[in-house]
Motif scaffolding. Structure first.
Motif, PDB file in Angstrom:
ATOM      1  N   ILE A   1       0.835  -1.206   0.000  1.00 15.54           N
ATOM      2  CA  ILE A   1       0.000   0.000   0.000  1.00 15.54           C
ATOM      3  C   ILE A   1       0.867   1.252   0.000  1.00 15.54           C
ATOM      4  O   ILE A   1       0.445   2.314  -0.437  1.00 15.54           O
TER       5      ILE A   1
ATOM      6  N   GLU B   1      -5.630   0.685  12.918  1.00 14.01           N
ATOM      7  CA  GLU B   1      -6.965   1.289  12.744  1.00 14.01           C
ATOM      8  C   GLU B   1      -8.068   0.262  12.537  1.00 14.01           C
ATOM      9  O   GLU B   1      -9.227   0.619  12.325  1.00 14.01           O
TER      10      GLU B   1
ATOM     11  N   TYR C   1      -9.669  -1.483  10.377  1.00  8.95           N
ATOM     12  CA  TYR C   1     -10.261  -1.806   9.073  1.00  8.95           C
ATOM     13  C   TYR C   1     -11.608  -2.519   9.144  1.00  8.95           C
ATOM     14  O   TYR C   1     -11.890  -3.418   8.352  1.00  8.95           O
ATOM     15  N   VAL C   2     -12.443  -2.190  10.108  1.00 10.58           N
ATOM     16  CA  VAL C   2     -13.814  -2.728  10.093  1.00 10.58           C
ATOM     17  C   VAL C   2     -14.786  -1.554  10.192  1.00 10.58           C
ATOM     18  O   VAL C   2     -14.468  -0.513  10.768  1.00 10.58           O
ATOM     19  N   TYR C   3     -15.956  -1.711   9.593  1.00 10.85           N
ATOM     20  CA  TYR C   3     -16.943  -0.633   9.587  1.00 10.85           C
ATOM     21  C   TYR C   3     -17.746  -0.654  10.882  1.00 10.85           C
ATOM     22  O   TYR C   3     -18.464  -1.623  11.148  1.00 10.85           O
TER      23      TYR C   3
ATOM     24  N   GLU D   1     -20.345   0.908  11.631  1.00 10.20           N
ATOM     25  CA  GLU D   1     -21.794   1.016  11.417  1.00 10.20           C
ATOM     26  C   GLU D   1     -22.422  -0.332  11.087  1.00 10.20           C
ATOM     27  O   GLU D   1     -23.645  -0.478  11.165  1.00 10.20           O
ATOM     28  N   LEU D   2     -21.612  -1.297  10.674  1.00  4.37           N
ATOM     29  CA  LEU D   2     -22.140  -2.597  10.267  1.00  4.37           C
ATOM     30  C   LEU D   2     -21.972  -3.605  11.394  1.00  4.37           C
ATOM     31  O   LEU D   2     -21.173  -3.419  12.309  1.00  4.37           O
TER      32      LEU D   2
ATOM     33  N   PHE E   1     -18.893  -8.938   3.842  1.00  2.84           N
ATOM     34  CA  PHE E   1     -18.439  -8.003   2.801  1.00  2.84           C
ATOM     35  C   PHE E   1     -17.009  -8.312   2.375  1.00  2.84           C
ATOM     36  O   PHE E   1     -16.710  -8.438   1.187  1.00  2.84           O
ATOM     37  N   PHE E   2     -16.124  -8.461   3.368  1.00  2.00           N
ATOM     38  CA  PHE E   2     -14.725  -8.673   3.003  1.00  2.00           C
ATOM     39  C   PHE E   2     -14.509 -10.053   2.385  1.00  2.00           C
ATOM     40  O   PHE E   2     -13.690 -10.212   1.486  1.00  2.00           O
TER      41      PHE E   2
ATOM     42  N   LYS F   1     -22.485  -2.388   0.176  1.00  2.00           N
ATOM     43  CA  LYS F   1     -21.974  -2.135   1.521  1.00  2.00           C
ATOM     44  C   LYS F   1     -22.331  -0.714   1.966  1.00  2.00           C
ATOM     45  O   LYS F   1     -22.820  -0.500   3.080  1.00  2.00           O
TER      46      LYS F   1
ATOM     47  N   ILE G   1     -24.832   0.495   5.100  1.00  2.00           N
ATOM     48  CA  ILE G   1     -24.492   1.448   6.160  1.00  2.00           C
ATOM     49  C   ILE G   1     -25.505   2.585   6.190  1.00  2.00           C
ATOM     50  O   ILE G   1     -26.003   2.975   7.249  1.00  2.00           O
TER      51      ILE G   1
ATOM     52  N   ARG H   1     -16.526   8.185   6.373  1.00  2.00           N
ATOM     53  CA  ARG H   1     -16.823   6.829   6.847  1.00  2.00           C
ATOM     54  C   ARG H   1     -15.729   5.845   6.473  1.00  2.00           C
ATOM     55  O   ARG H   1     -15.483   4.888   7.204  1.00  2.00           O
ATOM     56  N   GLU H   2     -15.098   6.054   5.328  1.00  2.00           N
ATOM     57  CA  GLU H   2     -14.017   5.155   4.922  1.00  2.00           C
ATOM     58  C   GLU H   2     -12.712   5.503   5.629  1.00  2.00           C
ATOM     59  O   GLU H   2     -11.779   4.712   5.635  1.00  2.00           O
TER      60      GLU H   2
ATOM     61  N   TYR I   1     -12.560   6.747   8.912  1.00  2.00           N
ATOM     62  CA  TYR I   1     -12.643   6.581  10.352  1.00  2.00           C
ATOM     63  C   TYR I   1     -11.840   5.379  10.842  1.00  2.00           C
ATOM     64  O   TYR I   1     -11.028   5.500  11.750  1.00  2.00           O
ATOM     65  N   ALA I   2     -12.072   4.222  10.258  1.00  2.00           N
ATOM     66  CA  ALA I   2     -11.289   3.044  10.647  1.00  2.00           C
ATOM     67  C   ALA I   2     -10.335   2.657   9.522  1.00  2.00           C
ATOM     68  O   ALA I   2      -9.948   1.504   9.395  1.00  2.00           O
ATOM     69  N   GLU I   3      -9.961   3.651   8.689  1.00  2.00           N
ATOM     70  CA  GLU I   3      -9.032   3.419   7.572  1.00  2.00           C
ATOM     71  C   GLU I   3      -9.518   2.308   6.659  1.00  2.00           C
ATOM     72  O   GLU I   3      -8.720   1.592   6.059  1.00  2.00           O
ATOM     73  N   THR I   4     -10.835   2.150   6.536  1.00  2.00           N
ATOM     74  CA  THR I   4     -11.340   1.036   5.732  1.00  2.00           C
ATOM     75  C   THR I   4     -11.041   1.222   4.253  1.00  2.00           C
ATOM     76  O   THR I   4     -11.029   0.243   3.512  1.00  2.00           O
TER      77      THR I   4
ATOM     78  N   ARG J   1      -8.230   1.837   3.095  1.00  2.00           N
ATOM     79  CA  ARG J   1      -7.004   1.054   2.914  1.00  2.00           C
ATOM     80  C   ARG J   1      -7.324  -0.421   2.803  1.00  2.00           C
ATOM     81  O   ARG J   1      -6.715  -1.143   2.012  1.00  2.00           O
TER      82      ARG J   1
END
Lengths: 242, 225, 222
Positions: free
Chosen positions: A64, A96, A98-100, A102-103, A111-112, B12, B16, B75-76, B78-81, B83
């Motif tokens: 990345i 961080e 990497y999970v949402y 809100e879900l 999803f993943f 997705k 949300i 929203r993407e 906040y938790a670095e989603t 990435r």
């Protein structure tokens, strides 16, 4: 757990190597000429104080972050030669998470799983069980404690059985029993042929888990050796002496 | 693989959004506030100038669109989603398309409320040529969102993203706004000036093609740190 | 610095000496009289600005896809020159407009579209200044989109608002050198373009030295 992803034809490798890799941000130097090799079966502990460049190094290994100079090799190939399919082989648990939030936990994993082209029905429920969230799977992640999120994020990162497993501070927020579970998990992954790289500042947890130690400080690799007991004393001498 | 990934990301985002409807509700409220604020600027003695409705419609869409873009990518972040998405083995431009589709759905709902509201408040004959208006709205929102999604995504790493997004977005999307406003204004004439509207529509679609091509082309290198 | 710099500087200086003489000798335009002479300053400014826009876009593409630092230096330097020459045009334009149309700003198509393009490149520099680490890449995207959108800005603003009374003044003058406007205009344009090239060379030279200094700082810490 075994490598069942091989049949999808994504490029496989049994070592990952940094060759004189540097990453600068303008005048700020995050990493300078780091050379490091990790092989299948290794659990490499990446130790160093905050801001030493651990996360940048993990970023380079995860493709990345691109190196300013030097190269990152997976097996014998450069990451840019391998393209998108290489990422099928890399799992990253970052600070961080990497999970949402809100879900729900189940929605996140589903999803993943789909994003990685996995059969979600088959992998999500077992992953929730392993995370100890079997009965909380349909609750929103926003209501979870840090430890629960951490366990969920761990399962998310490992859903696709990556060859290269990168962990950035995986023990944050975990209680002792959860730490033991995660440590056992890492040992099993390495035993099954994964390359595991764990960045942490917690020496007590790293001691006895890692098979190799790489110490970085101010963006430089200052020690890279086989792990043995007495990690703390040697870390002190490496860091303090510089 | 490409389309499947884009739809997954869209699904997705939808999952949300339906939980709280936060972006939709706040964006709509903001769009309606814009309409009211600009009404006070333009309406004199109970009458607005004939073109005002077209301008207010597009300003409301552009402003609320910026808000929606900022929130969606927050929203993407906040938790670095974002990435985590970039780490997936899917082709990266597919992620862009997925996010773009989400923004387009929001803007479509936005327009669904705004158009009747403005038609009502300004007694503007917006529905005289519904198909042409629909095409103008589609072309305009695609052009605006194509640039907006790319810039919002790349600004996610920047500390000053809230300020920089409108600063970059408005100058670059000015042609989109001009085409939208003038095309809509042509439709508001009596009788509606279809030739002019179609001409603006042509420029708009050409812009969309350029913006989408450039965005798909530059997304991957822009997202690598 | 490149060897070509000094001869180029001499030629440019000569042109800037000749141009005022030619401009002074050029015939007075029948309606505009003296104010028309702004023209020899105004149009070349835009030509130089569009040169900057082009260099910035090419440099941005090169940097984004090849990661070439030199290309980024060219893009940044060119964007700063867009700012400079654009400002020239934006100041001289209203001076003319005041005399020609009686107002400072008439939302004239050419001036408005130039202002919009100029704003895009101001935004480019703002991103570089306030975007934080990695903003070079973001700026490159702005440069690419800015150049790509420029024909659309021109076309859409032109259709929206065509009141520029001199829409065909440039081709007219070039086609009819007998009137005596062409020689001073062409000399001015050449002078401005050469000035642009010179300033670009100086600015890139400066940027290269800044980078070298950064490298030295990094090396010093070793």
């Amino acid at each position: 757990m075994s490598f069942d992803g091989a049949q999808d034809g994504s490029p496989d490798f049994d070592s990952v190597r940094l060759v004189d890799a540097s990453r600068h941000f303008g005048r700020r130097r995050a990493l300078t000429k780091v050379s490091l090799t990790a092989r299948a079966g290794d659990i490499v502990g990446l130790l160093g104080p905050n801001g030493a460049g651990k996360s940048t190094l993990i970023g380079l290994l995860s493709t990345i972050v691109a190196p300013t100079s030097g190269e990152v090799r997976f097996g014998n190939q450069l990451s840019r030669e391998l393209g998108a399919a290489l990422r099928q082989r890399i799992g990253l648990l970052a600070h961080e998470l990497y999970v949402y939030p809100e879900l729900s936990a189940r929605q996140n994993l589903t999803f993943f799983a789909q994003l990685y082209g996995l059969n979600a029905d088959a992998v999500v429920t077992p992953a929730l069980e392993r995370a100890g969230l079997g009965d909380r799977g349909d609750d929103d992640v926003a209501g979870f404690s840090r430890g629960m999120r951490q366990r969920l994020a761990l399962e998310r990162a490992l859903l696709h059985h990556p060859r290269l497993v990168l962990f950035d501070e995986p023990f944050t927020g975990l209680d002792d029993s959860a730490v033991r579970v995660v440590s056992d998990r890492l040992r099993r992954l390495a035993g099954d042929g994964s390359i595991v790289v764990v960045a942490t500042h917690d020496l007590d947890l790293a001691d006895g888990l890692v098979t190799r130690v790489a110490v970085i400080r101010e963006g430089r690799l200052i020690a890279d050796e086989q792990a043995s007991t007495g990690l703390r004393a040697r870390y002190r001498s490496a860091i303090g002496g510089a | 693989m490409f389309l499947r990934t884009a739809l997954l990301v869209l699904k997705k985002d939808f999952a949300i959004e339906v939980k709280t409807l936060e972006i939709l509700v706040t964006t709509l409220f903001f769009a309606v506030s814009c309409v009211l604020v600009f009404s006070f600027a333009f309406v004199k003695e109970g009458q607005a100038p004939p073109d005002a409705a077209a301008g207010i419609l597009w300003i409301a869409i552009a402003f609320s669109g910026t808000l929606a873009l900022g929130r969606t990518f927050e929203r993407e972040r906040y938790a670095e989603t974002l990435r985590a998405l970039l780490l997936a083995p899917a082709p990266r431009p597919a992620l862009y398309v997925g996010k773009l589709l989400g923004i387009l759905v929001l803007l479509a709902l936005d327009a669904l409320i705004l158009v009747p509201l403005i038609a009502l408040l300004f007694t503007a004959p917006l529905f005289a040529r519904p198909l042409l208006l629909l095409l103008l709205l589609a072309g305009g929102t695609v052009g605006f969102a194509a640039v907006g999604t790319l810039f919002a995504a790349m600004l996610i790493r920047s500390r000053t993203r809230d300020v920089l997004l409108p600063i970059l977005l408005y100058p670059i999307t000015v042609p989109v706004i001009i085409c939208g406003v003038r095309g809509t204004a042509a439709l508001l004439e009596s009788p509606p000036d279809e030739t002019t509207a179609v001409m603006w529509l042509g420029i708009l679609f050409a812009l969309d093609v350029v913006f989408l091509t450039l965005a798909l082309w530059t997304f991957e290198p822009l997202m690598t740190e | 610095m490149k060897k070509s710099f000094v001869p180029l500087a001499v030629v440019t200086a000569l042109l800037f000496v000749i141009a005022p003489i030619l401009i002074a000798r050029a015939p007075y335009e029948s309606e505009m009289l003296l104010i028309q002479k702004i023209f020899y300053f105004h149009v070349p400014s835009w030509v130089a600005m569009y040169c900057g826009l082009l260099v910035c876009a090419v440099g941005s593409i090169w940097y984004l896809f090849k990661g070439n630092r030199v290309a980024d230096r060219y893009a940044e330097s060119a964007a700063e020159l867009v700012l400079l020459f654009g400002l020239n045009g934006l100041v001289s334009g209203p001076l003319w407009a005041r005399k020609a149309w009686g107002v400072w700003w008439q939302w004239d198509a050419k001036l408005t579209s130039a202002l919009l393009l100029w704003l895009i490149f101001v935004a480019y520099l703002l991103v570089r200044k306030y975007g934080g680490p990695g903003s070079e890449k973001l700026a490159a995207a702005v440069g690419i989109f800015g150049a790509a959108v420029s024909p659309f800005v021109y076309v859409s603003v032109n259709i929206w608002r065509t009141i520029h009374p001199k829409t065909s003044v440039v081709p007219d003058i070039v086609k009819n050198p007998a009137k005596g406007f062409a020689a001073p205009l062409l000399v001015s344009m050449l002078a401005f373009v050469l000035l642009f090239v010179l300033l670009l060379m100086v600015r890139v030279y400066l940027a290269a030295h800044q980078d070298a200094l950064d490298e030295l700082y990094l090396a010093h810490e070793d």
